[in-house]
Write a protein that holds these residues in place. Structure first.
Motif, PDB file in Angstrom:
ATOM      1  N   ASN A 204     -33.314  45.494 -58.679  1.00 42.25           N
ATOM      2  CA  ASN A 204     -32.139  45.707 -59.533  1.00 42.25           C
ATOM      3  C   ASN A 204     -30.918  44.899 -59.095  1.00 42.25           C
ATOM      4  OD1 ASN A 204     -31.523  47.052 -57.195  1.00 42.25           O
ATOM      5  ND2 ASN A 204     -30.895  48.958 -58.173  1.00 42.25           N
ATOM      6  N   SER A 205     -31.145  43.758 -58.468  1.00 42.35           N
ATOM      7  CA  SER A 205     -30.012  42.981 -57.951  1.00 42.35           C
ATOM      8  C   SER A 205     -29.543  41.919 -58.939  1.00 42.35           C
ATOM      9  CB  SER A 205     -30.382  42.302 -56.633  1.00 42.35           C
ATOM     10  OG  SER A 205     -31.343  41.298 -56.844  1.00 42.35           O
ATOM     11  N   ILE A 206     -28.296  41.550 -58.804  1.00 39.82           N
ATOM     12  CA  ILE A 206     -27.742  40.394 -59.508  1.00 39.82           C
ATOM     13  C   ILE A 206     -27.867  39.226 -58.539  1.00 39.82           C
ATOM     14  CG2 ILE A 206     -25.674  39.374 -60.515  1.00 39.82           C
ATOM     15  CD1 ILE A 206     -24.777  42.227 -61.230  1.00 39.82           C
ATOM     16  N   LYS A 207     -28.728  38.278 -58.862  1.00 37.89           N
ATOM     17  CA  LYS A 207     -29.064  37.223 -57.907  1.00 37.89           C
ATOM     18  C   LYS A 207     -28.006  36.139 -57.851  1.00 37.89           C
ATOM     19  CE  LYS A 207     -33.505  36.304 -57.466  1.00 37.89           C
ATOM     20  NZ  LYS A 207     -34.908  35.925 -57.756  1.00 37.89           N
ATOM     21  N   VAL A 208     -27.598  35.607 -59.002  1.00 39.13           N
ATOM     22  CA  VAL A 208     -26.585  34.551 -59.043  1.00 39.13           C
ATOM     23  C   VAL A 208     -25.772  34.682 -60.325  1.00 39.13           C
ATOM     24  CG1 VAL A 208     -26.124  32.079 -58.964  1.00 39.13           C
ATOM     25  CG2 VAL A 208     -28.169  32.971 -57.838  1.00 39.13           C
ATOM     26  N   LEU A 209     -24.452  34.620 -60.184  1.00 39.14           N
ATOM     27  CA  LEU A 209     -23.562  34.556 -61.341  1.00 39.14           C
ATOM     28  C   LEU A 209     -22.937  33.169 -61.402  1.00 39.14           C
ATOM     29  CD1 LEU A 209     -21.855  35.720 -63.681  1.00 39.14           C
ATOM     30  CD2 LEU A 209     -20.230  36.541 -61.945  1.00 39.14           C
ATOM     31  N   HIS A 210     -23.120  32.469 -62.505  1.00 39.33           N
ATOM     32  CA  HIS A 210     -22.502  31.156 -62.723  1.00 39.33           C
ATOM     33  C   HIS A 210     -21.349  31.350 -63.703  1.00 39.33           C
ATOM     34  CE1 HIS A 210     -26.856  30.245 -61.831  1.00 39.33           C
ATOM     35  NE2 HIS A 210     -26.255  29.497 -60.913  1.00 39.33           N
ATOM     36  N   VAL A 211     -20.159  31.536 -63.164  1.00 42.48           N
ATOM     37  CA  VAL A 211     -19.004  31.857 -64.002  1.00 42.48           C
ATOM     38  C   VAL A 211     -18.699  30.728 -64.979  1.00 42.48           C
ATOM     39  CG1 VAL A 211     -16.535  32.391 -63.986  1.00 42.48           C
ATOM     40  CG2 VAL A 211     -18.034  33.365 -62.226  1.00 42.48           C
ATOM     41  N   GLU A 212     -18.696  29.490 -64.499  1.00 39.25           N
ATOM     42  CA  GLU A 212     -18.329  28.369 -65.372  1.00 39.25           C
ATOM     43  C   GLU A 212     -19.404  28.093 -66.431  1.00 39.25           C
ATOM     44  OE1 GLU A 212     -17.410  25.038 -62.921  1.00 39.25           O
ATOM     45  OE2 GLU A 212     -15.506  25.871 -62.218  1.00 39.25           O
ATOM     46  N   ASP A 213     -20.647  28.429 -66.126  1.00 34.98           N
ATOM     47  CA  ASP A 213     -21.723  28.240 -67.103  1.00 34.98           C
ATOM     48  C   ASP A 213     -21.903  29.460 -67.997  1.00 34.98           C
ATOM     49  OD1 ASP A 213     -22.342  25.712 -66.098  1.00 34.98           O
ATOM     50  OD2 ASP A 213     -23.643  26.560 -64.556  1.00 34.98           O
ATOM     51  N   MET A 214     -21.223  30.536 -67.653  1.00 40.16           N
ATOM     52  CA  MET A 214     -21.321  31.778 -68.407  1.00 40.16           C
ATOM     53  C   MET A 214     -22.774  32.247 -68.521  1.00 40.16           C
ATOM     54  SD  MET A 214     -18.408  31.103 -71.337  1.00 40.16           S
ATOM     55  CE  MET A 214     -18.806  32.581 -72.238  1.00 40.16           C
ATOM     56  N   THR A 286     -40.415  30.355 -67.442  1.00 41.04           N
ATOM     57  CA  THR A 286     -40.605  29.967 -68.838  1.00 41.04           C
ATOM     58  C   THR A 286     -39.706  28.840 -69.312  1.00 41.04           C
ATOM     59  OG1 THR A 286     -39.006  31.626 -69.632  1.00 41.04           O
ATOM     60  CG2 THR A 286     -41.329  32.314 -69.425  1.00 41.04           C
ATOM     61  N   ALA A 287     -38.594  28.575 -68.620  1.00 40.95           N
ATOM     62  CA  ALA A 287     -37.663  27.537 -69.072  1.00 40.95           C
ATOM     63  C   ALA A 287     -36.674  27.225 -67.962  1.00 40.95           C
ATOM     64  CB  ALA A 287     -36.917  27.979 -70.332  1.00 40.95           C
ATOM     65  N   SER A 288     -35.897  26.151 -68.162  1.00 45.52           N
ATOM     66  CA  SER A 288     -34.817  25.827 -67.235  1.00 45.52           C
ATOM     67  C   SER A 288     -33.588  26.658 -67.581  1.00 45.52           C
ATOM     68  CB  SER A 288     -34.481  24.337 -67.335  1.00 45.52           C
ATOM     69  OG  SER A 288     -33.843  24.072 -68.582  1.00 45.52           O
ATOM     70  N   ARG A 289     -32.477  26.385 -66.911  1.00 44.68           N
ATOM     71  CA  ARG A 289     -31.239  27.120 -67.180  1.00 44.68           C
ATOM     72  C   ARG A 289     -30.381  26.435 -68.240  1.00 44.68           C
ATOM     73  NH1 ARG A 289     -26.301  27.911 -64.634  1.00 44.68           N
ATOM     74  NH2 ARG A 289     -26.752  26.302 -63.081  1.00 44.68           N
ATOM     75  N   ALA A 290     -30.848  25.346 -68.803  1.00 46.55           N
ATOM     76  CA  ALA A 290     -30.093  24.661 -69.865  1.00 46.55           C
ATOM     77  C   ALA A 290     -29.972  25.560 -71.085  1.00 46.55           C
ATOM     78  CB  ALA A 290     -30.791  23.357 -70.244  1.00 46.55           C
ATOM     79  N   ARG A 291     -28.839  25.463 -71.785  1.00 50.06           N
ATOM     80  CA  ARG A 291     -28.603  26.308 -72.952  1.00 50.06           C
ATOM     81  C   ARG A 291     -29.549  25.986 -74.106  1.00 50.06           C
ATOM     82  NH1 ARG A 291     -24.210  29.860 -73.651  1.00 50.06           N
ATOM     83  NH2 ARG A 291     -23.665  30.590 -71.555  1.00 50.06           N
TER      84      ARG A 291
END
Length: 571
Positions: A204-214, A286-291
């Motif tokens: 149940n952890s939040i692993k990484v928050l990317h603020v600028e990438d939202m 399943t995919a990259s982090r690209a929008r």
């Protein structure tokens, strides 16, 4: 345990924000909120509230879909089948059936597998009967099964999940049932054949928050409410809002949405990528982090809505939104349910970008009055939320007020104060529990039909005629902006006439929605409860395609067997 016991616990825990808050509701000008600061903090561990995790399973109540057939047939009509029997002792409830117990076979787990699971999970597993009973056969659900899991495991990492699944797959025919917040209401987490229940609450952890990438990368066991509490200081939020207690993994599995879907879309629109453990233990990203991406098959959307039948979700990358600068919540009354629905449609057609459009009928408003000691007019009511700049939100409010007046709307009021707005939406979110104030000893069957927006008013009007003529107490709650509405049908499950009438009403709404090119489930998912309607909605070829995908990824059929795909579908 009796439903009234769990309900009393919920009411007790909710008293401060549900039964009391609206009694101090107020409407006045909004003060400008202080801006949020953003500092990079990347991890959070949130423990799940066990009450919220267990209670919402009480809502699972689609009765006649309960009995499933696991025997393959040449090409029968599943909706009309009444005499299909299987070698595994599982049968389909036929026309008019009010059976709601999912039958199944049971095979004892090999001691070797139990020893392997102990080695993997150590103390984070249990064979305690009460714990297995809660995970596999909750008393607050009409989607019951004859069996419960043989063992419940609580993995702490993706690697442990992979090892657990590999062990089950190696022993063949050992069912695996992923388990999240237990808020699904269509029997998704039943274990009719026993097996291994994988409870994801420790991941149940939040692993990484990317603020600028939202965007944010989370484990599946975190709840959406806990996630939003963590995100608020950064001026961000995750916009899906299903029932309290729902976890991100389960929300992906059922392709849920909520009241904000009219603006932000459903789960399929807000997940960027997943990591999934397949039935053989392989871990797939399943995919990259690209929008956006055009690289290969869209495996992310394949898994979203698969209800644990293709794999176990172990990581989710979510798209986030900025917390709106300003919002206005408005409420308006109407003489008929059709007038209210017509205003919802006209508002959407006007091009106004609303974040919520919620409809409640007069029976639902009465339930709210009884539960909260309020004195709201007991007539059909629409609730809106407008967001943007202060000037834009107020301009939207004025336009909708004019539209409402053209459709016999009255008593148009709006709130800008943050506390007043929260109180209004809490009442809407807890509307189901308010229903039980009208029939405290009854249970609820909940429909989830959705139609193209232009058919919403007609569908609700036709449904209301049936509901009002019924001897059962029925309320209507709709996400009116996207054509999705729920009916809460209160009935005594111990009375055969009640069960038949509840099922008749539910079936009427489903078949009427399908005749309007709609769906049997807009956001709750299929599970066991809606599986009998899928052939009529999608056609046998679509279901055979799903079956081929399932067989390719899960050849031993160990991943949440008996869910989603009608069991008579074969090649």
């Amino acid at each position: 345990m009796a439903f009234s016991y769990w309900l009393s616990r919920l009411r007790s825990s909710s008293k401060s924000f549900f039964y009391s808050n609206l009694q101090t509701s107020h409407f006045h000008n909004l003060k400008t909120p202080k801006p949020h600061t953003t500092t990079p903090i990347f991890h959070s561990h949130t423990s799940k509230n066990p009450l919220l995790a267990l209670l919402p399973a009480a809502l699972a109540v689609s009765l006649s879909a309960g009995s499933l057939a696991l025997q393959s047939q040449s090409n029968p009509s599943f909706c009309d089948a009444s005499n299909l029997d299987s070698a595994r002792g599982v049968s389909i409830g036929g026309k008019g059936s009010t059976e709601f117990v999912v039958k199944g076979s049971h095979k004892e787990l090999p001691q070797e597998l139990i020893d392997e699971l102990k080695a993997i999970c150590q103390d984070n597993m249990t064979m305690d009967y009460d714990e297995r009973y809660i995970h596999g056969k909750p008393q607050n659900s009409f989607h019951k099964a004859v069996n419960i899991p043989d063992v419940v495991v609580f993995p702490r990492s993706e690697d442990e999940v992979s090892k657990i699944v590999k062990s089950c797959d190696a022993h063949k025919q050992v069912p695996i049932v992923p388990y999240g917040g237990a808020t699904s209401i269509e029997g998704h987490t039943l274990s009719p054949n026993g097996g291994v229940c994988i409870d994801m609450s420790m991941m149940n952890s939040i692993k990484v928050l990317h603020v600028e990438d939202m965007d944010v990368v989370v484990e599946p066991g975190i709840g959406w409410m806990e996630l939003n509490e963590y995100l608020e200081p950064y001026g961000l939020f995750f916009p899906l809002d299903p029932g309290p207690g729902a976890t991100i993994g389960g929300m992906c599995a059922t392709r849920c949405s909520g009241s904000l879907a009219v603006r932000y879309g459903t789960m399929r629109d807000n997940v960027i990528s997943l990591k999934v453990v397949l039935a053989n233990g392989d871990i797939v990203k399943t995919a990259s982090r690209a929008r956006k991406s055009a690289a290969g098959y869209d495996l992310t959307r394949l898994v979203i809505g698969s209800e644990g039948t293709l794999g176990v979700i172990t990581e989710v990358t979510l798209q986030l939104q900025k917390i709106p600068q300003h919002s206005v919540v408005a409420m308006c009354n109407f003489p008929s349910i059709k007038d209210a629905a017509d205003v919802a449609i006209a508002t959407m057609m006007s091009g106004i970008q609303m974040s919520r459009v919620e409809l409640m009928d007069e029976v639902q408003v009465k339930a709210i009055n009884i539960a909260n000691g309020k004195d709201l007019p007991e007539i059909p009511t629409l609730m809106f939320e407008f967001i943007g700049t202060e000037a834009y939100a107020r301009e939207q409010t004025q336009i909708v007020q004019k539209i409402a007046a053209e459709h016999n709307g009255s008593d148009f009021v709006f709130a800008e104060d943050p506390e007043a707005k929260k109180e209004l939406w809490k009442i809407r979110k807890e509307a189901l529990w308010a229903c039980f104030a009208m029939e405290p000893n009854f249970e609820a069957m909940i429909s989830d039909v959705c139609v193209p927006l232009s058919h919403l008013a007609e569908l609700i009007s036709m449904s209301k005629q049936e509901l009002d003529a019924s001897p059962l107490v029925c309320t209507v709650i709709a996400h009116a902006g996207d054509g999705n509405f729920h009916t809460v049908i209160l009935f005594d499950p111990n009375i055969e006439e009640h069960r038949r009438e509840a099922e008749r009403l539910n079936k009427f709404m489903v078949l009427t929605a399908l005749s309007m090119e709609g769906t049997c489930t807009g956001e709750h998912g299929v599970g066991t409860g809606k599986v009998k309607y899928l052939e009529k909605e999608l056609g046998v070829e679509a279901l055979r395609t799903m079956k081929r995908i399932k067989d390719a990824l899960d050849p031993n059929s160990i991943m949440n067997p008996g869910k989603l795909i009608p069991p008579h579908i074969c090649f």
